[in-house]
Design a protein around this motif. Structure first.
Motif, mmCIF file in Angstrom:
data_model
loop_
_atom_site.group_PDB
_atom_site.id
_atom_site.type_symbol
_atom_site.label_atom_id
_atom_site.label_comp_id
_atom_site.label_asym_id
_atom_site.label_seq_id
_atom_site.Cartn_x
_atom_site.Cartn_y
_atom_site.Cartn_z
ATOM 1 N N UNK A 28 0.814 -1.213 0.000
ATOM 2 C CA UNK A 28 0.000 0.000 0.000
ATOM 3 C C UNK A 28 0.852 1.270 0.000
ATOM 4 N N UNK A 29 2.168 1.117 0.157
ATOM 5 C CA UNK A 29 3.039 2.277 0.181
ATOM 6 C C UNK A 29 2.875 3.133 1.415
ATOM 7 N N UNK A 30 2.378 2.518 2.484
ATOM 8 C CA UNK A 30 2.127 3.256 3.715
ATOM 9 C C UNK A 30 3.252 3.028 4.724
ATOM 10 N N UNK A 31 3.243 3.825 5.777
ATOM 11 C CA UNK A 31 4.150 3.631 6.904
ATOM 12 C C UNK A 31 3.304 3.570 8.170
ATOM 13 N N UNK A 32 3.828 2.897 9.202
ATOM 14 C CA UNK A 32 5.169 2.318 9.316
ATOM 15 C C UNK A 32 5.230 0.889 8.772
ATOM 16 N N UNK A 33 6.461 0.466 8.541
ATOM 17 C CA UNK A 33 6.757 -0.936 8.293
ATOM 18 C C UNK A 33 7.953 -1.289 9.156
ATOM 19 N N UNK A 34 7.838 -2.391 9.892
ATOM 20 C CA UNK A 34 8.944 -2.859 10.723
ATOM 21 C C UNK A 34 9.449 -4.173 10.132
ATOM 22 N N UNK A 35 10.756 -4.240 9.896
ATOM 23 C CA UNK A 35 11.378 -5.433 9.335
ATOM 24 C C UNK A 35 12.381 -5.975 10.342
ATOM 25 N N UNK A 36 12.229 -7.261 10.672
ATOM 26 C CA UNK A 36 13.143 -7.934 11.591
ATOM 27 C C UNK A 36 13.531 -9.249 10.926
ATOM 28 N N UNK A 37 14.713 -9.277 10.327
ATOM 29 C CA UNK A 37 15.095 -10.465 9.576
ATOM 30 C C UNK A 37 14.158 -10.680 8.415
ATOM 31 N N UNK A 38 13.508 -11.846 8.368
ATOM 32 C CA UNK A 38 12.557 -12.155 7.298
ATOM 33 C C UNK A 38 11.130 -11.734 7.631
ATOM 34 N N UNK A 39 10.916 -11.236 8.850
ATOM 35 C CA UNK A 39 9.575 -10.846 9.276
ATOM 36 C C UNK A 39 9.294 -9.401 8.898
ATOM 37 N N UNK A 40 8.148 -9.179 8.257
ATOM 38 C CA UNK A 40 7.718 -7.834 7.884
ATOM 39 C C UNK A 40 6.359 -7.578 8.532
ATOM 40 N N UNK A 41 6.268 -6.494 9.318
ATOM 41 C CA UNK A 41 5.022 -6.176 10.020
ATOM 42 C C UNK A 41 4.559 -4.788 9.605
ATOM 43 N N UNK A 42 3.300 -4.709 9.196
ATOM 44 C CA UNK A 42 2.683 -3.434 8.845
ATOM 45 C C UNK A 42 1.578 -3.134 9.861
ATOM 46 N N UNK A 43 1.119 -1.909 9.854
ATOM 47 C CA UNK A 43 0.058 -1.412 10.753
ATOM 48 C C UNK A 43 0.628 -1.179 12.162
ATOM 49 N N UNK A 44 0.494 0.050 12.628
ATOM 50 C CA UNK A 44 1.151 0.446 13.876
ATOM 51 C C UNK A 44 0.677 -0.355 15.092
ATOM 52 N N UNK A 45 -0.612 -0.626 15.197
ATOM 53 C CA UNK A 45 -1.100 -1.346 16.378
ATOM 54 C C UNK A 45 -0.561 -2.771 16.389
ATOM 55 N N UNK A 46 -0.511 -3.403 15.226
ATOM 56 C CA UNK A 46 0.061 -4.753 15.143
ATOM 57 C C UNK A 46 1.526 -4.742 15.550
ATOM 58 N N UNK A 47 2.245 -3.707 15.130
ATOM 59 C CA UNK A 47 3.665 -3.608 15.487
ATOM 60 C C UNK A 47 3.823 -3.431 16.989
#
Length: 217
Positions: A54-73
């Motif tokens: 979606x081209x949105x932020x934030x995105x958190x990347x930890x190794x191979x894990x990619x997490x989007x959506x601030x509350x999920x992060x």
């Protein structure tokens, strides 16, 4: 937690991205700064869209894990890094924090976004949005008159949600000048407990450093 250092992709002035930066700061988690230039379209670059379609932020990347959506992060961070909880250390208090955050998402996220965007774009305001925003701030101020943070004795995810939101409104109000509605200009000044909470949160070590860079000038 051991392993690769988190990489945070963010845009200056984005409240959701600011939430994650606050959470990382409060929990004392070192991270790699991956600031994107929205004006240059870096959030629409093919390599970033592979991480966040979606081209949105934030995105958190930890190794191979990619997490989007601030509350999920924020939820993941508290499971992965157990020091300094941001959803509270007890199940009952955590339920209250989650309830607050979900109500913020459901009740005031839309009014906050619409109001901030109207201030920044110089467009008309919906009185219903302004009233919802004022009512919510009345409720928060009432609670903060009896405790230092919405989360209790220390800032929790509910505080992390609200702090950038009110700063976004304040930023838009400053730029709008005399065109800003009175509700916006007095959102914290007419509610001393809320203003004190803003100052208290800002004084937490590291928090002032998270203020959006392009808002400093």
């Amino acid at each position: 937690m051991t392993g690769p250092r988190p990489q945070l992709y963010w845009i200056s002035g984005s409240p959701p991205a600011w939430r994650v930066m606050l959470a990382l700061t409060l929990k004392g988690i070192a991270f790699e700064n991956r600031q994107l230039d929205h004006g240059a379209g870096e959030n629409r670059a093919p390599e970033y869209l592979k991480l966040n379609p979606k081209g949105q932020v934030p995105t958190l990347v930890i190794g191979d894990l990619v997490i989007r959506e601030s509350i999920a992060i924020l939820a993941w961070l508290d499971r992965a890094y157990t020091q300094r909880p941001i959803w509270s250390a007890t199940k009952d208090d955590a339920a209250q924090v989650w309830q607050d955050v979900m109500e913020m998402e459901a009740v005031i996220r839309a009014p906050v976004t619409a109001t901030a965007q109207a201030l920044l774009r110089g467009t008309s305001h919906d009185p219903t949005n302004l009233a919802s925003l004022a009512d919510a701030c009345d409720e928060y101020a009432s609670r903060l008159a009896h405790q230092p943070f919405l989360g209790g004795d220390s800032a929790m995810a509910s505080d992390i949600w609200l702090y950038p939101a009110l700063h976004w409104i304040a930023r838009g109000t400053a730029l709008a000048g005399p065109k800003a509605p009175e509700i916006c200009t007095s959102l914290t000044s007419s509610r001393p407990a809320l203003a004190d909470w803003m100052d208290r949160f800002r004084a937490v070590p590291g928090v002032a450093d998270t203020y959006p860079p392009h808002w400093r000038t």
